[in-house]
Design a protein around this motif. Sequence first.
Motif, mmCIF file in Angstrom:
data_model
loop_
_atom_site.group_PDB
_atom_site.id
_atom_site.type_symbol
_atom_site.label_atom_id
_atom_site.label_comp_id
_atom_site.label_asym_id
_atom_site.label_seq_id
_atom_site.Cartn_x
_atom_site.Cartn_y
_atom_site.Cartn_z
ATOM 1 N N VAL A 48 0.834 -1.194 0.000
ATOM 2 C CA VAL A 48 0.000 0.000 0.000
ATOM 3 C C VAL A 48 0.878 1.256 0.000
ATOM 4 O O VAL A 48 0.700 2.159 -0.818
ATOM 5 N N ALA A 49 1.828 1.313 0.921
ATOM 6 C CA ALA A 49 2.681 2.487 1.037
ATOM 7 C C ALA A 49 3.963 2.104 1.752
ATOM 8 O O ALA A 49 3.962 1.219 2.607
ATOM 9 N N MET A 50 5.036 2.780 1.391
ATOM 10 C CA MET A 50 6.339 2.519 1.984
ATOM 11 C C MET A 50 7.043 3.840 2.231
ATOM 12 O O MET A 50 6.941 4.767 1.427
ATOM 13 N N MET A 51 7.758 3.917 3.344
ATOM 14 C CA MET A 51 8.577 5.079 3.623
ATOM 15 C C MET A 51 9.959 4.622 4.053
ATOM 16 O O MET A 51 10.095 3.860 5.018
ATOM 17 N N ALA A 52 10.972 5.090 3.360
ATOM 18 C CA ALA A 52 12.347 4.777 3.724
ATOM 19 C C ALA A 52 12.771 5.604 4.938
ATOM 20 O O ALA A 52 12.103 6.579 5.302
ATOM 21 N N SER A 53 13.868 5.233 5.538
ATOM 22 C CA SER A 53 14.321 5.942 6.727
ATOM 23 C C SER A 53 14.654 7.396 6.433
ATOM 24 O O SER A 53 14.519 8.258 7.309
ATOM 25 N N GLY A 54 15.014 7.681 5.185
ATOM 26 C CA GLY A 54 15.320 9.049 4.812
ATOM 27 C C GLY A 54 14.107 9.878 4.447
ATOM 28 O O GLY A 54 14.228 11.096 4.241
ATOM 29 N N GLY A 55 12.943 9.241 4.373
ATOM 30 C CA GLY A 55 11.716 9.987 4.148
ATOM 31 C C GLY A 55 11.082 9.810 2.781
ATOM 32 O O GLY A 55 9.961 10.267 2.560
ATOM 33 N N SER A 56 11.773 9.157 1.847
ATOM 34 C CA SER A 56 11.155 8.958 0.536
ATOM 35 C C SER A 56 9.998 7.979 0.666
ATOM 36 O O SER A 56 10.012 7.085 1.518
ATOM 37 N N THR A 57 8.998 8.167 -0.187
ATOM 38 C CA THR A 57 7.780 7.361 -0.098
ATOM 39 C C THR A 57 7.423 6.728 -1.436
ATOM 40 O O THR A 57 7.845 7.200 -2.503
ATOM 41 N N ASN A 58 6.609 5.689 -1.340
ATOM 42 C CA ASN A 58 6.096 5.012 -2.520
ATOM 43 C C ASN A 58 4.691 4.541 -2.192
ATOM 44 O O ASN A 58 4.452 4.008 -1.097
ATOM 45 N N TYR A 59 3.751 4.763 -3.115
ATOM 46 C CA TYR A 59 2.364 4.394 -2.887
ATOM 47 C C TYR A 59 1.837 3.528 -4.025
ATOM 48 O O TYR A 59 2.233 3.692 -5.186
ATOM 49 N N ALA A 60 0.901 2.665 -3.697
ATOM 50 C CA ALA A 60 0.170 1.957 -4.735
ATOM 51 C C ALA A 60 -0.679 2.972 -5.490
ATOM 52 O O ALA A 60 -1.201 3.931 -4.899
ATOM 53 N N ASP A 61 -0.828 2.758 -6.788
ATOM 54 C CA ASP A 61 -1.609 3.700 -7.599
ATOM 55 C C ASP A 61 -3.028 3.850 -7.058
ATOM 56 O O ASP A 61 -3.609 4.938 -7.123
ATOM 57 N N SER A 62 -3.574 2.780 -6.526
ATOM 58 C CA SER A 62 -4.965 2.793 -6.083
ATOM 59 C C SER A 62 -5.203 3.682 -4.865
ATOM 60 O O SER A 62 -6.351 4.014 -4.559
ATOM 61 N N VAL A 63 -4.134 4.062 -4.156
ATOM 62 C CA VAL A 63 -4.316 4.867 -2.942
ATOM 63 C C VAL A 63 -3.677 6.249 -3.052
ATOM 64 O O VAL A 63 -3.823 7.063 -2.128
ATOM 65 N N LYS A 64 -2.997 6.521 -4.135
ATOM 66 C CA LYS A 64 -2.348 7.827 -4.285
ATOM 67 C C LYS A 64 -3.362 8.956 -4.186
ATOM 68 O O LYS A 64 -4.428 8.901 -4.793
ATOM 69 N N GLY A 65 -3.008 9.968 -3.399
ATOM 70 C CA GLY A 65 -3.887 11.105 -3.201
ATOM 71 C C GLY A 65 -4.915 10.910 -2.098
ATOM 72 O O GLY A 65 -5.592 11.868 -1.709
ATOM 73 N N ARG A 66 -5.035 9.677 -1.596
ATOM 74 C CA ARG A 66 -6.004 9.403 -0.526
ATOM 75 C C ARG A 66 -5.315 8.965 0.760
ATOM 76 O O ARG A 66 -5.795 9.270 1.860
#
Length: 121
Positions: A48-66
Motif C-alpha cells: 500500500v505504502a512505503m517510507m524509507a528511513s530518509g523519508g522517501s515514499t512510494n504508494y500503490a496507484d490505487s491509494v495515491k492522493g487518498r
Amino acid sequence: QVQLVESGGGLVQPGGSLRLSCAASGSIFSINAMSWYRQAPGKQRELVAMMASGGSTNYADSVKGRFTISRDNAKNTVWLQMNSLKPEDTAIYYCSGFIRERRLPAFRDYWGQGTQVTVSS
C-alpha cells in the motif's frame, strides 16, 4: 526479538477516514524502510505504502492522493492516514519493517499481526 503492533482498524463508511498506527519494539539496532501492506479476501497481499528511513515514499496507484504514510524514527512508529475510503479498501492491513536486530548482522523483514479495515455502509 522484535515486535510490530498495529492499531486503528475498524469499520468506516465510504468516504470516511481511519488512521492506522504501528509501533516497533524490542531489540532494535536499526530500521530501514517501514511499510503498510493489505490483503483482501481471495487476493494476494499488496504493498500500500512505503517510507524509507530518509523519508522517501512510494504508494500503490490505487491509494495515491487518498492515503498518507508518515513515521517517527525516534519512536519507531509508522502511521497510515487513510482518507476518502472506498469499499475496495476493505482488507487486513499489515505493518512491515526492514529491521536489524542488535544480535544479528543483517536486516530482515518483520511483520505485525494485522488489523482489519472494513469500508461499508
